[in-house]
Write an enzyme that holds these catalytic residues in place. Structure first.
Site, mmCIF file in Angstrom:
data_model
loop_
_atom_site.group_PDB
_atom_site.id
_atom_site.type_symbol
_atom_site.label_atom_id
_atom_site.label_comp_id
_atom_site.label_asym_id
_atom_site.label_seq_id
_atom_site.Cartn_x
_atom_site.Cartn_y
_atom_site.Cartn_z
ATOM 1 N N GLU A 1 0.816 -1.223 0.000
ATOM 2 C CA GLU A 1 0.000 0.000 0.000
ATOM 3 C C GLU A 1 0.850 1.273 0.000
ATOM 4 O O GLU A 1 0.489 2.256 -0.640
ATOM 5 C CB GLU A 1 -0.890 -0.026 1.239
ATOM 6 C CG GLU A 1 -1.947 1.045 1.283
ATOM 7 C CD GLU A 1 -2.893 0.818 2.448
ATOM 8 O OE1 GLU A 1 -3.178 1.791 3.147
ATOM 9 O OE2 GLU A 1 -3.343 -0.334 2.654
ATOM 10 N N ASP A 2 1.981 1.255 0.702
ATOM 11 C CA ASP A 2 2.734 2.490 0.944
ATOM 12 C C ASP A 2 4.099 2.582 0.275
ATOM 13 O O ASP A 2 4.804 3.567 0.461
ATOM 14 C CB ASP A 2 2.934 2.676 2.458
ATOM 15 C CG ASP A 2 1.626 2.911 3.194
ATOM 16 O OD1 ASP A 2 0.627 3.273 2.555
ATOM 17 O OD2 ASP A 2 1.613 2.721 4.422
#
Length: 186
Positions: free
Chosen positions: A60-61
């Site tokens: 996600e990051d």
């Protein structure tokens, strides 16, 4: 314990998050996945779940992909991470609803990682709230009302689908946060 799996996950987390900090503090971001993993280790979850906790935010990051995780850490770890990864192509509320349903239908390991993640997030918010007061909400993409809505919906789903002490801990922390908010609104 499978030290090679855990060690690989630690290395990935440290390298992937090396330049990041937590939004509500200046602490290194990698502290967060470590704390999530520690919470799960306390309950003797399998190494694959601990490894997934360590890397739960890398897809996600960061630029790390689910396929890279599968190759490095195996299908169980990558499946858990995939389950707890937000779909950032969606509008915020839709993304959060999808996350809740994906975790609802996911493996127990995903419920464990998601719950420990939410617990540590709430702990971090409570600490930041003590230090910064209501301005802590300025660090988030949505209002405190939306954040509380999401946490309540997540808790509701977990209470319907999984019985574990982590769910009770999550419920207690959410209650403390809501109490703190109500005290500052009066």
């Amino acid at each position: 314990m499978n030290p090679s799996l855990i060690e690989k996950a630690v290395r990935i987390a440290v390298l992937a998050h090396k330049e990041q900090t937590r939004k509500e503090s200046d602490l290194p971001y990698v502290m967060h996945p470590f704390m999530v993993a520690f919470k799960l280790q306390k309950y003797d979850f399998p190494d694959e779940v601990i490894a997934a906790a360590l890397v739960h935010d890398v897809v996600e990051d960061t630029k790390f992909t689910t396929e890279e995780l599968r190759k490095e850490l195996g299908p169980e770890v990558s499946e858990i991470v995939k389950t707890v990864t937000n779909d950032d192509s969606l509008p915020w509320e839709e993304k959060k609803r999808k996350y809740i349903e994906t975790v609802r239908n996911g493996p127990i390991g995903a419920k464990a990682v998601a719950t420990a993640d939410k617990i540590h997030n709430l702990e971090s918010i409570l600490i930041a709230y003590q230090e910064k007061g209501p301005e802590v909400w300025e660090y988030f993409k949505r209002s405190r009302e939306k954040k509380i809505w999401f946490e309540e919906e997540m808790l509701k789903m977990l209470k319907e689908t999984w019985q574990h002490p982590l769910v009770l801990e999550y419920e207690s922390l959410l209650g403390k946060l809501k109490e703190k908010i109500n005290l500052t609104l009066q």
